[in-house]
Design a protein around this motif. Structure first.
Motif, PDB file in Angstrom:
ATOM      1  N   ASN A  43      16.137  17.221 -20.023  1.00  0.00           N
ATOM      2  CA  ASN A  43      15.902  17.792 -21.354  1.00  0.00           C
ATOM      3  C   ASN A  43      14.901  17.015 -22.194  1.00  0.00           C
ATOM      4  O   ASN A  43      14.304  17.554 -23.100  1.00  0.00           O
ATOM      5  CB  ASN A  43      17.223  17.927 -22.111  1.00  0.00           C
ATOM      6  N   THR A  70      20.406   8.185 -18.526  1.00  0.00           N
ATOM      7  CA  THR A  70      20.639   9.228 -19.518  1.00  0.00           C
ATOM      8  C   THR A  70      21.156  10.458 -18.794  1.00  0.00           C
ATOM      9  O   THR A  70      20.566  10.884 -17.808  1.00  0.00           O
ATOM     10  CB  THR A  70      19.317   9.582 -20.238  1.00  0.00           C
ATOM     11  N   CYS A 102      20.623  16.100 -26.247  1.00  0.00           N
ATOM     12  CA  CYS A 102      21.902  15.392 -26.320  1.00  0.00           C
ATOM     13  C   CYS A 102      22.318  15.267 -27.773  1.00  0.00           C
ATOM     14  O   CYS A 102      23.496  15.099 -28.076  1.00  0.00           O
ATOM     15  CB  CYS A 102      21.848  14.051 -25.605  1.00  0.00           C
ATOM     16  N   SER A 105      19.817  16.100 -34.804  1.00  0.00           N
ATOM     17  CA  SER A 105      18.788  15.868 -33.785  1.00  0.00           C
ATOM     18  C   SER A 105      17.480  15.440 -34.433  1.00  0.00           C
ATOM     19  O   SER A 105      17.341  15.453 -35.651  1.00  0.00           O
ATOM     20  CB  SER A 105      18.574  17.137 -32.964  1.00  0.00           C
ATOM     21  N   GLY A 106      16.534  15.065 -33.584  1.00  0.00           N
ATOM     22  CA  GLY A 106      15.203  14.746 -34.093  1.00  0.00           C
ATOM     23  C   GLY A 106      15.091  13.354 -34.684  1.00  0.00           C
ATOM     24  O   GLY A 106      14.377  13.132 -35.666  1.00  0.00           O
ATOM     25  N   PHE A 140      18.487   4.116 -30.685  1.00  0.00           N
ATOM     26  CA  PHE A 140      19.012   5.432 -30.325  1.00  0.00           C
ATOM     27  C   PHE A 140      20.160   5.291 -29.327  1.00  0.00           C
ATOM     28  O   PHE A 140      20.003   4.643 -28.295  1.00  0.00           O
ATOM     29  CB  PHE A 140      17.904   6.284 -29.700  1.00  0.00           C
TER      30      PHE A 140
HETATM   31  C1  UN1 Z   1      17.943  13.459 -25.791  1.00  0.00           C
HETATM   32  O1  UN1 Z   1      18.309  14.588 -26.092  1.00  0.00           O
HETATM   33  O2  UN1 Z   1      18.243  12.951 -24.682  1.00  0.00           O
HETATM   34  O3  UN1 Z   1      16.818  12.631 -31.543  1.00  0.00           O
HETATM   35  C2  UN1 Z   1      17.060  12.639 -26.649  1.00  0.00           C
HETATM   36  C3  UN1 Z   1      16.331  13.514 -30.820  1.00  0.00           C
HETATM   37  C4  UN1 Z   1      15.175  13.143 -29.940  1.00  0.00           C
HETATM   38  C5  UN1 Z   1      15.654  12.509 -28.684  1.00  0.00           C
HETATM   39  C6  UN1 Z   1      16.745  13.242 -27.971  1.00  0.00           C
HETATM   40  N1  UN1 Z   1      14.318  12.227 -30.651  1.00  0.00           N
HETATM   41  O4  UN1 Z   1      16.728  14.669 -30.832  1.00  0.00           O
END
Ligand code: UN1
Length: 506
Positions: free
Chosen positions: A160, A238, A295, A454-455, A462
């Motif tokens: 993803n 991940t 995620c 998200s984002g 993170f």
């Molecule tokens: C992910 O879905 O594995 O914060 C990462 C976010 C993105 C990264 C997502 N910058 O939604």
């Protein structure tokens, strides 16, 4: 509307522009590049054999002996060049992301932007891998800590975020003096080949050893080799919680380190004082953006009972009119699910909503785009209580709505799931915002005020807690996971001085 043949041509053209090794593409292979747009295979990709995977780890290990001695700011030059090459090829990489992950153009370009941003961050870091000095309790002594490269980092990434998650790990690992073996999702081999090609080119351009980066392609068996090989010092993985439950103990059994980014069950709390338009717009992106396949995608809305009906109606109206279709078309906001299995999993989850007395307000049905993949309208589900299927992560656009009466209850609902990745609160009440951010508040790794789940920007660390795995990647001090720390005592007193006042002289 693109046919599978159009996608094959686009992918070939993109890989050609990036200078990918043609030998990686073969007519017959157990590993196929495919696109969720057509739901079909594009062409075969040469799978890495177990022997080759072992050799790749060996090359990364050999390269490490040299790379760890290269001064960190010089290592930064490799990442600087990588960032430049990614910038120059942003459109091309984004095309591969859309072909393989199904992301709309703006999100695919956004993902590539994350790569450029994290390269910038890592270049800065290459001059800031600070250690502390501490006062010693002994006269004529000094205490300090030094940070050293760790070794080979195995990066296992999901479909993803096929390019950004690799870059968070790789850009940081490389400036830290580590070398990298990357096992991407078998669904996104072309994105991985593109990134690998650019990194090797960056290495040639700056005179760094190309072997600092190795790519191994294939499914689970190839990942297992990376997980189990004692030459891999850190496994950064991940994926799903199920995957992490296997990877974590296996790496721990050989005393390796792991950094896990696993499932989320991300919620937003919406209080009566929230700016409703701001909240609803943010919620629609968080829940339906990327077809619910981040995620960080929002899975739960915990809304005050006094505003629930109004808010549900607004979100339902938005879901109902979301443009769903070809992610290459401007104006499309929701692309396909990654494959038919994801659609089936979503249907099964929706089928279980009745078990907990819930009802589907809108969405969940297949949308026929005529392209062959699995498109679905994001589903909005109201449930009387948070239980059952709502406690598990379904990697598809389903937003469950549950109401609360008082703020303590909202916080309790928020934390009463096994996962702990990201979260948000929409409120203009400062006390609520502060309580949500406090120790009794959100138990997630990411907790936002008046912003969706998200984002995230790359500058912060993170990752998340509980079943999300506890790892932290990307910004802030996440670099420490990629290095080892040595505590140094330096005695310039000319005498033997023992700590804690111990006397050992005859
Ligand atoms: C992910 O879905 O594995 O914060 C990462 C976010 C993105 C990264 C997502 N910058 O939604």
């Amino acid at each position: 509307m693109k046919t599978n043949d159009d996608l094959i041509d686009l992918a070939r053209e993109a890989l050609g522009k990036l200078g990918a090794d043609e030998e990686l593409f073969v007519p017959d292979s157990a590993l196929g590049a495919r696109s969720p747009l057509s739901g079909q295979q594009l062409f075969g990709v040469r799978q890495t054999t177990p022997d080759e995977a072992g050799e790749a780890i060996g090359r990364a290990r050999d390269a490490f002996t040299q790379w760890r001695l290269t001064p960190a700011p010089v290592r930064g030059k490799l990442v600087k060049r990588l960032g430049e090459l990614i910038s120059e090829n942003a459109e091309t990489l984004a095309t591969l992301v859309t072909i393989e992950a199904g992301k709309i153009r703006s999100e695919a370009l956004g993902e590539v932007q994350e790569m450029i941003d994290v390269c910038d961050l890592a270049v800065g870091l290459s001059r800031q891998l600070y250690g502390k000095t501490m006062p010693s309790e002994r006269p004529g002594h000094r205490l300090q800590e030094t940070w050293h490269p760790l070794g080979v980092v195995g990066v296992i990434s999901a479909f993803n975020f096929p390019v950004a998650v690799w870059s968070w790990n790789t850009a940081v690992a490389l400036v830290c003096g580590d070398t990298v073996v990357w096992k991407p999702s078998e669904l996104t081999s072309l994105c991985a080949i593109g990134c690998h090609t650019l990194l090797r080119r960056a290495a040639r351009d700056v005179g760094a050893p190309e072997d600092v980066h190795q790519l191994v392609l294939g499914a689970r068996e190839v990942g297992e080799i990376v997980v189990d090989d004692p030459r891999v010092a850190l496994v950064s993985a991940t994926g799903s919680t199920r995957m992490g439950r296997e990877v974590g103990p296996r790496v721990a059994a050989r005393f390796g380190r792991s950094l896990l980014e696993l499932g989320g069950n991300n919620a937003v709390i919406m209080t009566p004082s929230a700016d409703k338009d701001q909240a609803v717009n943010s919620i629609v992106f968080a829940a339906a953006g990327t077809a619910g396949q981040r995620c960080t995608s929002m899975r739960r809305l915990i809304v005050h009972e006094s505003i629930a009906d109004e808010v549900v109606a607004k979100i339902a109206a938005a879901f109902h009119t979301l443009p769903i279709g070809d992610p290459f078309e401007s104006g499309t906001l929701v692309g396909p699910l990654v494959h038919e299995d994801a659609f089936e999993t979503m249907q099964k989850a929706l089928g279980r909503v009745g078990e907990i007395g819930g009802e589907v307000v809108t969405g969940g049905e297949r949308v026929d785009t005529g392209m062959g993949g699995a498109w679905v309208r994001p589903a909005l589900v109201r449930v009387p209580k948070q239980e059952g299927i709502m406690l598990t992560e379904t990697f598809a656009p389903i937003l469950y709505v549950v109401t609360y009466a008082d703020f303590d209850e909202a916080l309790a609902l928020h934390n009463a799931v096994p996962q702990g990745l990201s979260s948000g609160i929409f409120t203009t009440d400062q006390t609520e915002a502060e309580r949500y951010l406090s120790a009794e508040g959100a138990d997630t790794g990411i907790a936002n005020v008046n912003a969706g789940t998200s984002g995230a920007e790359i500058g912060g660390a993170f990752g998340g807690e509980k079943e999300t795995g506890g790892g932290r990647e990307s910004g802030s001090d996440a670099w420490r996971s990629y290095m080892r720390r040595a505590t140094n005592t330096i005695n310039y007193s000319g005498r033997v001085e023992l700590a804690q006042g111990v006397n050992f002289s005859a």
